[in-house]
Write an enzyme that holds these catalytic residues in place. Structure first.
Site, PDB file in Angstrom:
ATOM      1  N   TYR A  10       3.239 -29.577   8.269  1.00  0.00           N
ATOM      2  CA  TYR A  10       1.936 -29.751   8.903  1.00  0.00           C
ATOM      3  C   TYR A  10       1.332 -28.382   9.198  1.00  0.00           C
ATOM      4  CZ  TYR A  10      -1.336 -30.180  12.778  1.00  0.00           C
ATOM      5  OH  TYR A  10      -2.428 -30.040  13.590  1.00  0.00           O
ATOM      6  N   PHE A  11       0.048 -28.206   8.867  1.00  0.00           N
ATOM      7  CA  PHE A  11      -0.699 -26.970   9.096  1.00  0.00           C
ATOM      8  C   PHE A  11      -1.653 -27.209  10.262  1.00  0.00           C
ATOM      9  CE2 PHE A  11      -4.595 -24.460   8.107  1.00  0.00           C
ATOM     10  CZ  PHE A  11      -4.066 -23.185   8.067  1.00  0.00           C
ATOM     11  N   TYR A  13      -4.446 -25.695  12.721  1.00  0.00           N
ATOM     12  CA  TYR A  13      -5.394 -24.586  12.720  1.00  0.00           C
ATOM     13  C   TYR A  13      -6.244 -24.513  13.989  1.00  0.00           C
ATOM     14  CZ  TYR A  13      -8.550 -28.349  11.271  1.00  0.00           C
ATOM     15  OH  TYR A  13      -9.262 -29.524  11.214  1.00  0.00           O
ATOM     16  N   GLY A  14      -6.124 -25.512  14.855  1.00  0.00           N
ATOM     17  CA  GLY A  14      -6.890 -25.536  16.104  1.00  0.00           C
ATOM     18  C   GLY A  14      -5.953 -25.405  17.285  1.00  0.00           C
ATOM     19  N   SER A  15      -6.102 -26.299  18.262  1.00  0.00           N
ATOM     20  CA  SER A  15      -5.269 -26.196  19.461  1.00  0.00           C
ATOM     21  C   SER A  15      -3.791 -26.441  19.163  1.00  0.00           C
ATOM     22  CB  SER A  15      -5.768 -27.140  20.556  1.00  0.00           C
ATOM     23  OG  SER A  15      -5.584 -28.493  20.189  1.00  0.00           O
ATOM     24  N   GLU A  79      -5.148 -36.956  16.846  1.00  0.00           N
ATOM     25  CA  GLU A  79      -6.263 -36.537  16.000  1.00  0.00           C
ATOM     26  C   GLU A  79      -7.249 -37.676  15.735  1.00  0.00           C
ATOM     27  OE1 GLU A  79      -6.640 -33.451  15.598  1.00  0.00           O
ATOM     28  OE2 GLU A  79      -4.638 -32.750  16.092  1.00  0.00           O
ATOM     29  N   TYR A 129     -11.463 -27.920  25.769  1.00  0.00           N
ATOM     30  CA  TYR A 129     -10.875 -27.400  24.538  1.00  0.00           C
ATOM     31  C   TYR A 129     -10.779 -25.873  24.560  1.00  0.00           C
ATOM     32  CZ  TYR A 129      -9.769 -27.487  19.533  1.00  0.00           C
ATOM     33  OH  TYR A 129      -9.145 -27.369  18.313  1.00  0.00           O
TER      34      TYR A 129
END
Length: 160
Positions: A10-11, A13-15, A79, A129
């Site tokens: 799993y990539f 890229y956010g939090s 998500e 966020y």
């Protein structure tokens, strides 16, 4: 693009670059290192969260984790799949911290990436966020994500 689960990589890229958050969300995860997604661009979308879109010449850096099917199901909930994000699989280049610092070439691997295909316009982050992204940015920098990337892309949306 592959749409079924070809790997357990799993990539984030956010939090989800915040390692503690990933440990709480996906307790079976194994942190693998940092990775780069070529020809994509990072931004905050209309929902107030991170998103990526195809953009030749840009790049997205993130953290990669090995996750179990149970962890993936939990991530799908966080998500909000499929209402907000859709699951896609793309090739990322994975580096461990030592090899990134040495400038070594990384290893290409197929990774799960959550992409919001409907909300593709830039916007402002949700207030809650900002804190999570600042924690994620701190971990990303500590793990070797390039500071120039953070400044150019993430700091354009996320205040310190």
């Amino acid at each position: 693009m592959v749409t079924s689960r070809p790997s357990s990589i799993y990539f984030g890229y956010g939090s989800n670059m915040w390692i503690d958050q990933m440990d709480r969300r996906c307790p079976e995860n194994k942190y693998l290192g940092i990775a780069r997604l070529a020809d994509w661009k990072w931004f905050i979308c209309e929902k107030g969260y991170a998103n990526v879109v195809r953009s030749p010449g840009d790049e997205v850096w993130g953290l990669v984790y090995e996750i179990s099917e149970a962890d993936e199901q939990k991530l799908d909930g966080y998500e909000n799949v499929p209402d907000n994000y859709h699951k896609q699989y793309h090739t990322v280049t994975v580096f461990d911290k030592k090899h990134k610092a040495e400038g070594a070439a990384g290893a290409a691997t197929l990774a799960l990436i959550y992409v919001d295909v409907e909300r593709t316009k830039e916007s402002s982050p949700k207030t809650e966020y900002i804190y999570r992204m600042n924690m994620a940015i701190a971990d990303a920098l500590k793990e070797g994500v390039p500071e120039a990337y953070i400044k150019k892309y993430l700091r354009a949306f996320i205040p310190e």
